[in-house]
Design a protein around this motif. Sequence first.
Motif, mmCIF file in Angstrom:
data_model
loop_
_atom_site.group_PDB
_atom_site.id
_atom_site.type_symbol
_atom_site.label_atom_id
_atom_site.label_comp_id
_atom_site.label_asym_id
_atom_site.label_seq_id
_atom_site.Cartn_x
_atom_site.Cartn_y
_atom_site.Cartn_z
ATOM 1 N N ALA A 66 -3.507 -5.059 3.856
ATOM 2 C CA ALA A 66 -2.799 -5.087 2.566
ATOM 3 C C ALA A 66 -1.364 -4.606 2.746
ATOM 4 O O ALA A 66 -0.426 -5.215 2.228
ATOM 5 C CB ALA A 66 -3.531 -4.222 1.542
ATOM 6 N N LEU A 67 -1.180 -3.532 3.496
ATOM 7 C CA LEU A 67 0.166 -3.001 3.704
ATOM 8 C C LEU A 67 1.027 -3.951 4.535
ATOM 9 O O LEU A 67 2.214 -4.122 4.256
ATOM 10 C CB LEU A 67 0.095 -1.618 4.350
ATOM 11 N N VAL A 68 0.443 -4.588 5.532
ATOM 12 C CA VAL A 68 1.178 -5.568 6.337
ATOM 13 C C VAL A 68 1.621 -6.727 5.451
ATOM 14 O O VAL A 68 2.771 -7.170 5.516
ATOM 15 C CB VAL A 68 0.327 -6.074 7.527
ATOM 16 N N GLU A 69 0.716 -7.200 4.603
ATOM 17 C CA GLU A 69 1.044 -8.319 3.721
ATOM 18 C C GLU A 69 2.172 -7.947 2.746
ATOM 19 O O GLU A 69 2.988 -8.786 2.375
ATOM 20 C CB GLU A 69 -0.204 -8.759 2.941
ATOM 21 N N ILE A 70 2.234 -6.694 2.360
ATOM 22 C CA ILE A 70 3.285 -6.216 1.459
ATOM 23 C C ILE A 70 4.618 -6.089 2.196
ATOM 24 O O ILE A 70 5.680 -6.132 1.604
ATOM 25 C CB ILE A 70 2.863 -4.875 0.814
ATOM 26 N N GLY A 71 4.544 -5.940 3.519
ATOM 27 C CA GLY A 71 5.777 -5.856 4.299
ATOM 28 C C GLY A 71 5.996 -4.534 5.006
ATOM 29 O O GLY A 71 7.074 -4.287 5.532
ATOM 30 N N TRP A 72 4.974 -3.677 5.017
ATOM 31 C CA TRP A 72 5.109 -2.409 5.721
ATOM 32 C C TRP A 72 5.069 -2.650 7.230
ATOM 33 O O TRP A 72 4.348 -3.523 7.719
ATOM 34 C CB TRP A 72 3.986 -1.457 5.330
ATOM 35 N N THR A 73 5.823 -1.860 7.959
ATOM 36 C CA THR A 73 5.850 -1.955 9.419
ATOM 37 C C THR A 73 4.748 -1.077 10.008
ATOM 38 O O THR A 73 4.195 -0.209 9.322
ATOM 39 C CB THR A 73 7.204 -1.482 9.965
ATOM 40 N N LYS A 74 4.447 -1.298 11.289
ATOM 41 C CA LYS A 74 3.410 -0.493 11.954
ATOM 42 C C LYS A 74 3.718 1.006 11.898
ATOM 43 O O LYS A 74 2.814 1.801 11.626
ATOM 44 C CB LYS A 74 3.195 -0.960 13.391
ATOM 45 N N PRO A 75 4.973 1.435 12.130
ATOM 46 C CA PRO A 75 5.250 2.881 12.028
ATOM 47 C C PRO A 75 5.028 3.427 10.614
ATOM 48 O O PRO A 75 4.548 4.551 10.449
ATOM 49 C CB PRO A 75 6.726 2.995 12.427
ATOM 50 N N MET A 76 5.343 2.634 9.591
ATOM 51 C CA MET A 76 5.114 3.073 8.213
ATOM 52 C C MET A 76 3.620 3.220 7.945
ATOM 53 O O MET A 76 3.176 4.192 7.318
ATOM 54 C CB MET A 76 5.730 2.069 7.230
ATOM 55 N N ILE A 77 2.838 2.257 8.415
ATOM 56 C CA ILE A 77 1.386 2.290 8.226
ATOM 57 C C ILE A 77 0.784 3.467 8.989
ATOM 58 O O ILE A 77 -0.078 4.181 8.464
ATOM 59 C CB ILE A 77 0.747 0.952 8.656
ATOM 60 N N LYS A 78 1.265 3.697 10.194
ATOM 61 C CA LYS A 78 0.759 4.825 10.983
ATOM 62 C C LYS A 78 1.046 6.145 10.264
ATOM 63 O O LYS A 78 0.186 7.031 10.211
ATOM 64 C CB LYS A 78 1.396 4.826 12.370
#
Length: 92
Positions: A66-78
């Motif tokens: 969901a976060l990737v689809e919204i446009g979050w980057t891997k560091p933001m998700i981590k």
Amino acid sequence: MSGTKETIDTSAGLQLAIWKHTVSEIALMYNVSTASLGYRIHHEEIIKPPPEYLEKIERGLSHDKALVEIGWTKPMIKKINTILLKARNQMK
């Protein structure tokens, strides 16, 4: 719920709740005003999910997808995953 008691008595509990429910839903569940809840979220520096997040979760996407689809980057998700894990651990 995933084994942790959902509460807004603590910052950790509020951090977890805000990633499962909207501010309006939490305010209704705990009989508090959305304004006071909003103030607390701001004051305690609770990280809120993007507006589209809960809709994507309801569609069946995983948290990370969901976060990737919204446009979050891997560091933001981590970073948010670390914050949520810490909150879960504090609730144990």
